[in-house]
Design a protein around this motif. Structure first.
Motif, PDB file in Angstrom:
ATOM      1  N   MET A  43       0.834  -1.198   0.000  1.00  0.00           N
ATOM      2  CA  MET A  43       0.000   0.000   0.000  1.00  0.00           C
ATOM      3  C   MET A  43       0.868   1.247   0.000  1.00  0.00           C
ATOM      4  O   MET A  43       1.834   1.334   0.756  1.00  0.00           O
ATOM      5  CB  MET A  43      -0.902   0.000   1.237  1.00  0.00           C
ATOM      6  CG  MET A  43      -1.769   1.241   1.373  1.00  0.00           C
ATOM      7  SD  MET A  43      -2.756   1.654  -0.086  1.00  0.00           S
ATOM      8  CE  MET A  43      -3.784   0.222  -0.258  1.00  0.00           C
ATOM      9  N   ASN A  44       0.484   2.194  -0.817  1.00  0.00           N
ATOM     10  CA  ASN A  44       1.094   3.513  -0.824  1.00  0.00           C
ATOM     11  C   ASN A  44       0.102   4.446  -0.136  1.00  0.00           C
ATOM     12  O   ASN A  44      -0.969   4.721  -0.684  1.00  0.00           O
ATOM     13  CB  ASN A  44       1.369   3.966  -2.260  1.00  0.00           C
ATOM     14  CG  ASN A  44       1.990   5.339  -2.310  1.00  0.00           C
ATOM     15  OD1 ASN A  44       1.605   6.237  -1.577  1.00  0.00           O
ATOM     16  ND2 ASN A  44       2.948   5.499  -3.187  1.00  0.00           N
ATOM     17  N   PRO A  45       0.412   4.925   1.071  1.00  0.00           N
ATOM     18  CA  PRO A  45      -0.538   5.758   1.811  1.00  0.00           C
ATOM     19  C   PRO A  45      -0.925   7.032   1.066  1.00  0.00           C
ATOM     20  O   PRO A  45      -2.060   7.502   1.182  1.00  0.00           O
ATOM     21  CB  PRO A  45       0.183   6.094   3.112  1.00  0.00           C
ATOM     22  CG  PRO A  45       1.336   5.177   3.203  1.00  0.00           C
ATOM     23  CD  PRO A  45       1.643   4.700   1.823  1.00  0.00           C
ATOM     24  N   THR A  46      -0.014   7.585   0.288  1.00  0.00           N
ATOM     25  CA  THR A  46      -0.323   8.799  -0.466  1.00  0.00           C
ATOM     26  C   THR A  46      -1.381   8.494  -1.520  1.00  0.00           C
ATOM     27  O   THR A  46      -2.346   9.241  -1.682  1.00  0.00           O
ATOM     28  CB  THR A  46       0.954   9.365  -1.128  1.00  0.00           C
ATOM     29  OG1 THR A  46       1.926   9.605  -0.100  1.00  0.00           O
ATOM     30  CG2 THR A  46       0.676  10.652  -1.870  1.00  0.00           C
ATOM     31  N   LEU A  47      -1.210   7.382  -2.225  1.00  0.00           N
ATOM     32  CA  LEU A  47      -2.199   6.980  -3.223  1.00  0.00           C
ATOM     33  C   LEU A  47      -3.531   6.662  -2.554  1.00  0.00           C
ATOM     34  O   LEU A  47      -4.580   7.081  -3.018  1.00  0.00           O
ATOM     35  CB  LEU A  47      -1.699   5.762  -3.999  1.00  0.00           C
ATOM     36  CG  LEU A  47      -2.688   5.231  -5.009  1.00  0.00           C
ATOM     37  CD1 LEU A  47      -2.020   5.097  -6.363  1.00  0.00           C
ATOM     38  CD2 LEU A  47      -3.268   3.914  -4.571  1.00  0.00           C
ATOM     39  N   TRP A  48      -3.489   5.922  -1.448  1.00  0.00           N
ATOM     40  CA  TRP A  48      -4.710   5.549  -0.727  1.00  0.00           C
ATOM     41  C   TRP A  48      -5.503   6.799  -0.325  1.00  0.00           C
ATOM     42  O   TRP A  48      -6.722   6.816  -0.425  1.00  0.00           O
ATOM     43  CB  TRP A  48      -4.355   4.705   0.490  1.00  0.00           C
ATOM     44  CG  TRP A  48      -5.536   4.184   1.244  1.00  0.00           C
ATOM     45  CD1 TRP A  48      -6.000   4.631   2.442  1.00  0.00           C
ATOM     46  CD2 TRP A  48      -6.407   3.122   0.860  1.00  0.00           C
ATOM     47  NE1 TRP A  48      -7.105   3.906   2.820  1.00  0.00           N
ATOM     48  CE2 TRP A  48      -7.381   2.973   1.874  1.00  0.00           C
ATOM     49  CE3 TRP A  48      -6.469   2.272  -0.243  1.00  0.00           C
ATOM     50  CZ2 TRP A  48      -8.398   2.016   1.814  1.00  0.00           C
ATOM     51  CZ3 TRP A  48      -7.481   1.316  -0.297  1.00  0.00           C
ATOM     52  CH2 TRP A  48      -8.424   1.198   0.715  1.00  0.00           C
ATOM     53  N   ALA A  49      -4.805   7.835   0.088  1.00  0.00           N
ATOM     54  CA  ALA A  49      -5.466   9.073   0.516  1.00  0.00           C
ATOM     55  C   ALA A  49      -6.197   9.765  -0.646  1.00  0.00           C
ATOM     56  O   ALA A  49      -7.116  10.543  -0.416  1.00  0.00           O
ATOM     57  CB  ALA A  49      -4.458  10.031   1.143  1.00  0.00           C
ATOM     58  N   THR A  50      -5.795   9.477  -1.877  1.00  0.00           N
ATOM     59  CA  THR A  50      -6.448  10.106  -3.031  1.00  0.00           C
ATOM     60  C   THR A  50      -7.720   9.372  -3.457  1.00  0.00           C
ATOM     61  O   THR A  50      -8.487   9.899  -4.251  1.00  0.00           O
ATOM     62  CB  THR A  50      -5.501  10.174  -4.253  1.00  0.00           C
ATOM     63  OG1 THR A  50      -5.247   8.847  -4.725  1.00  0.00           O
ATOM     64  CG2 THR A  50      -4.210  10.888  -3.919  1.00  0.00           C
ATOM     65  N   VAL A  87      -1.123  -3.890  10.049  1.00  0.00           N
ATOM     66  CA  VAL A  87      -1.288  -2.486  10.394  1.00  0.00           C
ATOM     67  C   VAL A  87      -0.244  -1.654   9.637  1.00  0.00           C
ATOM     68  O   VAL A  87       0.791  -2.185   9.211  1.00  0.00           O
ATOM     69  CB  VAL A  87      -1.167  -2.308  11.938  1.00  0.00           C
ATOM     70  CG1 VAL A  87       0.256  -2.495  12.402  1.00  0.00           C
ATOM     71  CG2 VAL A  87      -1.705  -0.962  12.383  1.00  0.00           C
ATOM     72  N   ASP A  88      -0.494  -0.382   9.488  1.00  0.00           N
ATOM     73  CA  ASP A  88       0.477   0.473   8.809  1.00  0.00           C
ATOM     74  C   ASP A  88       1.783   0.508   9.604  1.00  0.00           C
ATOM     75  O   ASP A  88       1.821   0.161  10.780  1.00  0.00           O
ATOM     76  CB  ASP A  88      -0.084   1.885   8.605  1.00  0.00           C
ATOM     77  CG  ASP A  88      -0.216   2.659   9.888  1.00  0.00           C
ATOM     78  OD1 ASP A  88       0.823   3.067  10.433  1.00  0.00           O
ATOM     79  OD2 ASP A  88      -1.360   2.863  10.344  1.00  0.00           O
ATOM     80  N   PRO A  89       2.879   0.916   8.983  1.00  0.00           N
ATOM     81  CA  PRO A  89       4.193   0.778   9.617  1.00  0.00           C
ATOM     82  C   PRO A  89       4.496   1.735  10.770  1.00  0.00           C
ATOM     83  O   PRO A  89       5.583   1.670  11.330  1.00  0.00           O
ATOM     84  CB  PRO A  89       5.172   0.995   8.466  1.00  0.00           C
ATOM     85  CG  PRO A  89       4.416   1.674   7.407  1.00  0.00           C
ATOM     86  CD  PRO A  89       2.975   1.360   7.611  1.00  0.00           C
ATOM     87  N   ASP A 126       8.020   4.320  -0.302  1.00  0.00           N
ATOM     88  CA  ASP A 126       6.719   4.980  -0.420  1.00  0.00           C
ATOM     89  C   ASP A 126       5.579   4.033  -0.078  1.00  0.00           C
ATOM     90  O   ASP A 126       4.516   4.459   0.341  1.00  0.00           O
ATOM     91  CB  ASP A 126       6.513   5.509  -1.844  1.00  0.00           C
ATOM     92  CG  ASP A 126       7.465   6.642  -2.183  1.00  0.00           C
ATOM     93  OD1 ASP A 126       7.959   7.301  -1.257  1.00  0.00           O
ATOM     94  OD2 ASP A 126       7.705   6.862  -3.384  1.00  0.00           O
ATOM     95  N   SER A 127       5.808   2.736  -0.276  1.00  0.00           N
ATOM     96  CA  SER A 127       4.788   1.726  -0.027  1.00  0.00           C
ATOM     97  C   SER A 127       5.234   0.802   1.092  1.00  0.00           C
ATOM     98  O   SER A 127       6.412   0.705   1.395  1.00  0.00           O
ATOM     99  CB  SER A 127       4.552   0.899  -1.293  1.00  0.00           C
ATOM    100  OG  SER A 127       4.084   1.707  -2.330  1.00  0.00           O
TER     101      SER A 127
END
Length: 116
Positions: free
Chosen positions: A9-16, A49-51, A75-76
Motif C-alpha cells: 500500500m502507498n498511503p499517499t495513493l490511498w489518501a487520493t 497495520v500500517d508501519p 513509499d509503499s
C-alpha cells in the motif's frame, strides 16, 4: 504449489481514493476470500497495520538493538498477504489479478519453497 500473494500500500495513493473506491477495495477482499475459499485454494490471509508501530530488530556483535520504523525506507509498505495452494503459477497470477488492490498498486506473486 503454494504461492504468497503480497499486497503493498502507498498511503499517499490511498489518501487520493474516494470513500466509494476504498469501500470497493474492502468489499473486494470479501469477494476474493469467498472465491479462493470456495475453490479450496485458500491457505491463509493476514492484514497488517500500517508501519507507524513497526519495530526493526538487528543484532550486532551479539547485542540486539531495536529501532522504530521499517527496515526499508519506501513509499509503499507491506499491508497484507494471501497464501494460496494452486495447480500452477499461471493460476496464482490469475488470482493475484482478482485482488482489488491490483487496480491501484502491484500484487507480488512468489512461490513458497519451504514451510515449517
Amino acid at each position: 504449489m503454494r504461492y504468497l500473494l503480497t499486497l503493498h500500500m502507498n498511503p499517499t495513493l490511498w489518501a487520493t481514493l474516494t470513500d466509494d473506491q476504498k469501500n470497493e477495495v474492502y468489499e473486494g477482499h470479501g469477494t476474493f476470500t469467498k472465491l479462493i475459499t470456495g475453490s479450496g485454494e485458500m491457505v491463509e490471509t493476514k492484514a497488517l497495520v500500517d508501519p507507524a508501530g513497526t519495530k526493526t530488530v538487528r543484532v550486532e556483535k551479539g547485542t540486539p538493538s531495536v529501532e522504530s520504523g521499517t527496515f526499508v525506507e519506501a513509499d509503499s509498505f507491506l499491508c497484507g498477504y494471501y497464501v494460496v495452494d494452486v495447480a500452477s503459477e499461471a493460476r496464482a497470477v490469475e488470482l493475484a489479478a482478482e485482488i482489488p488492490d491490483a487496480r491501484y498498486t502491484a500484487v507480488e506473486v512468489r512461490q513458497v519453497i519451504h514451510e515449517a
